[in-house]
Design an enzyme around this catalytic site. Structure first.
Site, short mmCIF file in Angstrom:
data_model
loop_
_atom_site.label_atom_id
_atom_site.label_comp_id
_atom_site.label_asym_id
_atom_site.label_seq_id
_atom_site.Cartn_x
_atom_site.Cartn_y
_atom_site.Cartn_z
N PRO A 89 0.82 -1.21 0.00
CG PRO A 89 -0.75 -1.55 1.66
CD PRO A 89 0.56 -2.07 1.15
CD GLU A 116 0.45 -5.58 9.82
OE1 GLU A 116 -0.42 -6.47 9.85
OE2 GLU A 116 0.22 -4.42 9.41
NE ARG A 158 -5.91 -4.36 -21.76
CZ ARG A 158 -5.77 -3.14 -22.30
NH1 ARG A 158 -4.82 -2.32 -21.90
NH2 ARG A 158 -6.60 -2.74 -23.25
CG ASP A 173 -6.17 1.00 -22.94
OD1 ASP A 173 -5.54 2.07 -23.03
OD2 ASP A 173 -5.65 -0.09 -22.62
N1 LIG Z 1 1.74 -7.34 1.50
C1 LIG Z 1 0.62 -6.58 1.20
C2 LIG Z 1 -0.40 -6.42 2.14
C3 LIG Z 1 -1.50 -5.63 1.85
C4 LIG Z 1 -1.60 -5.01 0.59
N2 LIG Z 1 -2.61 -4.20 0.12
C5 LIG Z 1 -2.41 -3.74 -1.10
S1 LIG Z 1 -0.94 -4.28 -1.76
C6 LIG Z 1 -0.56 -5.17 -0.33
C7 LIG Z 1 0.55 -5.96 -0.04
#
Ligand SMILES: Nc1ccc2ncsc2c1
Length: 243
Positions: A89, A116, A158, A173
């Protein structure tokens, strides 16, 4: 020159959808190569532990560096190193432009974290041996990186020559001209009292192109004003601006 993709994950079965349908055919035709590896193959304890408590405390668990080190040493071994892509994230936003960059690479290795995340030293260690990209597919948190890999592999595959029936659609696209795609229609001409916009049946291709661009500008203005702001100065002509 087929794109080679390796994925390391504790849930290899999560990547099974990549072998279905269009992408499965592309693999069968040798347009891309996909190998999925179970991270637990590189554990040595009876519990096959891949995670441990975080230094500094806090909730959740962190993935152990030793296991990832052994896995990536083996998976990434080769004369020229791959590009290592780690969904997280906290990563750089994945965009169509990145998808195009990745489609031009010979070899991508995706490291799917769970919990995490992966001990930072793994990323730091490999960053001195190969390009390491921490990539986000959006501002939301999943349980692990596997679904993000499904998203990225589809967006990249793609774009590979031969994967899509008609390559033109890959060009036109969304995001190719910086705008969102406008509405689309097909038969029947009227459905539940809703008619297809006349212009699309007029055969007047200039008017159709203009109408489509206007709908794209309108939609982009309402849903993604940030994309409009990001357009280069000369991207909008006088008519566009009057929209
Ligand atoms: N390792 C991990 C955990 C949660 C997450 N959410 C979006 S990419 C991702 C990657």
């Amino acid at each position: 020159e087929a794109l080679r993709i390796d994925v390391v994950t504790i849930f290899p079965e999560y990547l099974a959808p990549l072998r279905a349908a269009l992408l499965g055919k592309a693999i069968d035709r040798g347009l891309l190569q996909l190998d999925v590896h179970d991270l637990r193959n590189w554990t040595h304890d009876v519990h096959k532990a891949v995670d441990d408590s975080p230094y500094g405390g806090g909730p959740g668990m962190v993935m152990k560096p030793q296991v990832w080190g052994e896995a990536l040493d083996e998976v990434c071994a080769g004369p020229t190193p791959p590009r290592l892509v780690v969904p997280t994230p906290g990563g750089r936003p994945f965009t169509q432009e990145m998808a195009r960059e990745y489609a031009a690479e010979p070899w991508l290795v995706f490291a799917c974290g769970r919990y995490e995340g992966i001990d930072q030293r793994v990323l730091d260690h490999y960053a001195s041996r190969m390009p390491v990209d921490e990539v986000s597919i959006g501002d939301y948190v999943l349980v692990g990186g596997e679904v993000a890999v499904l998203v990225m592999v589809e967006a990249v595959a793609r774009l590979l020559p031969g994967v899509l029936g008609n390559p033109a659609s890959a060009q036109e696209d969304s995001f190719s001209d910086g705008l969102l795609e406008g509405p689309c229609y097909t038969r029947p001409e009227v459905w539940r009292d809703l008619a297809v916009p006349d212009v699309l049946r007029s055969g007047n291709h200039a008017a159709i192109a203009r109408w489509r661009r206007d709908r794209a500008l309108e939609r982009t203005f309402h849903r993604r004003p940030d994309l409009l702001a990001a357009l280069p100065e000369d991207a909008l002509d006088r008519h566009d601006r009057a929209m």
